[in-house]
Design a protein around this motif. Structure first.
Motif, short mmCIF file in Angstrom:
data_model
loop_
_atom_site.label_atom_id
_atom_site.label_comp_id
_atom_site.label_asym_id
_atom_site.label_seq_id
_atom_site.Cartn_x
_atom_site.Cartn_y
_atom_site.Cartn_z
N GLY A 80 0.50 -1.47 0.04
CA GLY A 80 0.11 0.15 0.06
C GLY A 80 1.22 1.01 -0.16
O GLY A 80 1.64 1.05 1.14
N SER A 81 0.37 2.41 -0.98
CA SER A 81 1.24 3.61 -1.07
C SER A 81 -0.08 4.52 -0.16
O SER A 81 0.89 5.75 -1.13
N GLY A 82 -0.20 4.85 0.26
CA GLY A 82 -0.63 5.68 1.05
C GLY A 82 0.03 6.53 1.83
O GLY A 82 1.14 6.14 1.38
N PHE A 83 -0.75 7.01 3.03
CA PHE A 83 -0.15 7.79 3.88
C PHE A 83 0.71 7.00 4.24
O PHE A 83 2.17 7.06 4.75
N GLY B 23 1.95 4.29 4.17
CA GLY B 23 3.06 3.09 3.67
C GLY B 23 4.14 4.12 2.33
O GLY B 23 5.58 3.55 3.29
N SER C 156 1.25 -1.46 -4.99
CA SER C 156 0.28 -0.99 -4.47
C SER C 156 -0.32 -0.41 -5.97
O SER C 156 0.30 -0.71 -7.24
N THR D 219 -5.64 12.14 -0.31
CA THR D 219 -6.83 12.74 -0.40
C THR D 219 -8.21 13.61 0.18
O THR D 219 -8.58 13.95 -0.26
N PRO E 227 -2.31 -1.34 3.74
CA PRO E 227 -4.00 -1.20 2.73
C PRO E 227 -4.89 -0.27 2.57
O PRO E 227 -5.68 -0.52 2.14
N LYS F 254 -13.05 8.14 -2.59
CA LYS F 254 -12.11 7.78 -1.74
C LYS F 254 -10.71 7.10 -3.25
O LYS F 254 -9.83 7.24 -2.69
N TYR G 252 -16.49 14.98 7.89
CA TYR G 252 -16.13 16.51 6.80
C TYR G 252 -15.69 15.85 5.71
O TYR G 252 -15.55 16.80 4.75
N THR H 288 -7.12 8.70 10.31
CA THR H 288 -7.39 9.86 9.59
C THR H 288 -6.07 10.07 9.17
O THR H 288 -4.92 9.07 9.22
N ALA H 289 -5.69 10.97 8.26
CA ALA H 289 -3.71 11.06 7.58
C ALA H 289 -3.39 11.86 8.71
O ALA H 289 -1.73 10.90 8.64
N LEU I 259 -7.89 19.25 13.04
CA LEU I 259 -8.69 19.31 12.40
C LEU I 259 -8.79 20.34 11.59
O LEU I 259 -9.31 21.49 12.51
C1 LIG Z 1 -12.83 12.64 0.74
C2 LIG Z 1 -11.72 12.36 1.43
C3 LIG Z 1 -10.80 13.30 2.90
C4 LIG Z 1 -9.58 12.99 3.99
N1 LIG Z 1 -10.10 14.61 4.52
C5 LIG Z 1 -8.89 13.68 5.78
C6 LIG Z 1 -8.34 15.45 6.26
O1 LIG Z 1 -9.31 16.48 5.94
N2 LIG Z 1 -7.87 14.87 7.47
C7 LIG Z 1 -7.60 13.55 7.43
O2 LIG Z 1 -6.66 14.07 8.94
N3 LIG Z 1 -7.50 12.42 7.51
C8 LIG Z 1 -8.16 12.89 6.09
N4 LIG Z 1 -8.56 11.96 5.59
C9 LIG Z 1 -8.52 10.21 6.08
C10 LIG Z 1 -7.19 10.52 5.70
O3 LIG Z 1 -7.27 10.37 3.40
C11 LIG Z 1 -6.88 8.36 6.01
O4 LIG Z 1 -6.70 8.38 7.25
C12 LIG Z 1 -5.52 8.15 5.48
O5 LIG Z 1 -5.49 8.69 4.08
C13 LIG Z 1 -5.30 6.78 5.96
O6 LIG Z 1 -3.78 6.18 5.31
P1 LIG Z 1 -3.47 5.14 4.82
O7 LIG Z 1 -2.29 4.41 3.97
O8 LIG Z 1 -3.71 3.91 6.03
O9 LIG Z 1 -4.42 4.38 3.24
P2 LIG Z 1 -4.41 4.92 2.34
O10 LIG Z 1 -4.60 6.79 2.19
O11 LIG Z 1 -5.96 4.68 2.17
O12 LIG Z 1 -3.53 4.16 1.30
C14 LIG Z 1 -3.98 2.87 0.92
C15 LIG Z 1 -2.54 2.12 0.02
O13 LIG Z 1 -2.61 0.98 0.13
C16 LIG Z 1 -3.07 0.69 -1.72
N5 LIG Z 1 -3.75 -0.45 -1.61
C17 LIG Z 1 -5.00 -1.17 -0.76
N6 LIG Z 1 -5.69 -2.08 -1.08
C18 LIG Z 1 -4.12 -3.17 -1.38
C19 LIG Z 1 -3.61 -4.22 -2.06
N7 LIG Z 1 -4.91 -5.49 -1.62
N8 LIG Z 1 -2.61 -3.80 -1.90
C20 LIG Z 1 -1.56 -3.07 -2.55
N9 LIG Z 1 -2.12 -2.20 -1.77
C21 LIG Z 1 -3.17 -2.31 -1.51
C22 LIG Z 1 -4.21 2.07 -1.77
O14 LIG Z 1 -4.00 1.47 -3.02
C23 LIG Z 1 -3.43 2.89 -1.03
O15 LIG Z 1 -2.71 3.44 -2.10
C24 LIG Z 1 -9.77 11.45 3.98
C25 LIG Z 1 -9.96 10.75 3.26
C26 LIG Z 1 -11.09 10.62 2.39
C27 LIG Z 1 -11.48 9.52 1.39
#
Ligand SMILES: Cc1cc2nc3c(=O)[nH]c(=O)nc-3n(C[C@H](O)[C@H](O)[C@H](O)COP(=O)(O)OP(=O)(O)OC[C@H]3O[C@@H](n4cnc5c(N)ncnc54)[C@H](O)[C@@H]3O)c2cc1C
Length: 435
Positions: free
Chosen positions: A8-11, A13, A36, A44, A109, A129, A170, A318-319, A352
């Motif tokens: 996973g390459s979100g916040f 990873g 990812s 996001t 992920p 999302k 939000y 949250t991010a 926030l």
């Molecule tokens: C519209 C929106 C607005 C938001 N605004 C805020 C804000 O203002 N402030 C705040 O604090 N938070 C906010 N958030 C929440 C924040 O985006 C999440 O808490 C944060 O993205 C979580 O990070 P993460 O790395 O856990 O997951 P994610 O950012 O969701 O990343 C997960 C990654 O894993 C990948 N992945 C998924 N499944 C697999 C798999 N099977 N194999 C390989 N890769 C996979 C995905 O493609 C993605 O790259 C918001 C969310 C949304 C949707």
């Protein structure tokens, strides 16, 4: 060689990979691989701005190739993990299946939109999302506004100009207000009355944006009402059809645009791993390691991380937590390889920032309650600071400037099709036969 594989390459990873590569840059015996389905980290919090046409989707996508030096990036979706053989199995975009061996596995992920068994929901509603969903919502709604202009049937015309957003947290609130601003620009440019565009914001909760507390929630509610948004609390959807929805109080709203932004649950992968779960997320210790699985770590939205600042609770998805947990992950994975000692994750919530469209925002940085211009300034400055790449920061800054100086562009380029924006294709949610 020692192999670290990050899923996973979100916040989480992304931050883990970036920090770990820096810590281990002088150790050629360790390889770091991030797997990812996308080749970027998605910022996001600005997806509502993408849906509203303020910011381009590319500006909120941070390319992994230029930002993760020393990290191998692999495009694919992990489908299963063999904990005994220490391998992950992933499917690439060409549908070919591969395996990767790991000595340390980092599961980040993230989360997906939480769907409910509501007839028609997965078929006719769209989430917020992914870039595909944000682009689709913008293009689809603009397309409906253009069609409405030439529609001789007044009922259908009103339905085309109506948007139902479900979820007044939000992100749903930001989305409703950004689409409102887009409709205002469209009204001026296409020549219809702005009040002809109708917005309904629904939530089962009794308060708008409970995350920011009662006072700021009330301030956001005032902004929503001043912008003509019909806020209906204590309600959700009972049924979704192509041209209308039925609410839980049996009332009907004719609409062609339904956004479902009600909350998230752990990514589908986590449920299939056979690891301990809590509230739909992977159970980990405060050191972010999975109990009974040495060398396996998890954090972010996908994990139930104990909140040491609020004993007995887990951290919010949250991010802010995700990024900080990414740092702790990097620290503890490095420690497991002999670099330093592991530490527990502990972070006080810093508040926030919520952008409420033109001229409005609310924010509670360090528990200082802000609304109006100070909140708007803090919100935009925070995003410009938090976006993790200078080029993206510049692009978003210039987009904000363009938004302040010029009319929003009313163009639907059609970058994401209805299918591509479906929950299955864009978020990887298994929906047999639904999309
Ligand atoms: C519209 C929106 C607005 C938001 N605004 C805020 C804000 O203002 N402030 C705040 O604090 N938070 C906010 N958030 C929440 C924040 O985006 C999440 O808490 C944060 O993205 C979580 O990070 P993460 O790395 O856990 O997951 P994610 O950012 O969701 O990343 C997960 C990654 O894993 C990948 N992945 C998924 N499944 C697999 C798999 N099977 N194999 C390989 N890769 C996979 C995905 O493609 C993605 O790259 C918001 C969310 C949304 C949707």
């Amino acid at each position: 060689m020692t192999s670290v594989v990050i899923v996973g390459s979100g916040f989480t990873g992304f931050e883990c990979a970036r920090r770990l590569a820096r810590t281990l840059r002088r150790d050629p015996s360790v390889t770091i691989t991030i797997v990812s389905p996308v080749d970027y980290m998605l910022y996001t919090p600005l997806l509502p701005d993408v849906a509203g046409g303020v910011v381009d989707a590319r500006f909120v996508a941070i390319p992994l190739s230029t930002t993760l030096k020393g990290v191998r990036t692999v495009k694919g979706r992990v489908e299963s993990v063999d904990f005994e053989g220490r391998q992950v199995r992933y499917r690439d975009p060409d549908d070919d299946v591969h395996t990767l061996s790991w000595d340390r596995l980092v599961l980040t992920p993230g989360s997906v939109t939480r769907l409910f068994d509501i007839p028609g929901l997965a078929v006719h509603a769209r989430g917020l999302k992914s870039t595909a969903e944000a682009l689709y919502l913008r293009d689809h709604f603009l397309g409906q506004l253009e069609l409405a202009n030439d529609d001789g049937d007044p009922v259908r015309q009103a339905a085309r100009r109506t948007v139902v957003v479900v979820g007044a947290s939000y992100s749903g609130t930001e989305l409703a207000l950004q689409l409102r601003a887009l409709a205002d620009a469209a009204a001026e440019q296409l020549g219809f009355a702005p009040e002809a565009a109708r917005f309904v914001l629904l939530d089962v909760a009794k308060q708008v944006m409970p995350e920011v507390g009662e006072r700021l929630g009330a301030a956001a509610n005032r902004v929503l009402r001043s912008r003509g948004i019909d806020v209906r609390l204590g309600l959700t959807l009972k049924e979704v059809r192509a041209d209308h929805v039925i609410l839980s109080d049996d009332s009907r709203i004719d609409t062609h645009t339904v956004a479902w932004v009600t909350g998230v649950t752990g990514a589908p992968l986590v449920e299939t791993l056979g690891l301990p779960m809590e509230k739909g997320r992977l159970k980990v210790g405060a050191d972010l390691e999975v109990a009974g699985r040495p060398g396996v770590f998890a954090a972010g939205d996908a994990a139930a991380v104990p909140d040491l600042t609020r004993p007995g609770q887990i951290t919010q998805p949250t991010a802010q937590h995700a990024t900080r947990q990414g740092k702790t992950l990097a620290h503890n994975v490095a420690a497991s390889l002999g670099y330093g000692v592991p530490k527990p994750y502990k972070h006080h919530d810093m508040g926030l920032v919520v952008d409420l469209g033109p001229h409005h925002a609310v924010a509670n940085p360090l528990n200082v309650h802000l609304s109006g211009f100070p909140a708007k300034f803090v919100t935009r400055a925070y995003h410009l600071y938090a976006i993790p790449r200078a080029a993206n920061r510049w692009a978003v800054g210039l987009a904000y400037l363009a938004d302040a100086l010029f009319d929003r562009a009313v163009v639907s380029i059609g970058l994401a099709t209805n299918d591509e924006a479906g929950f299955a294709a864009s978020e990887g949610i298994p929906l047999p036969g639904a999309d």
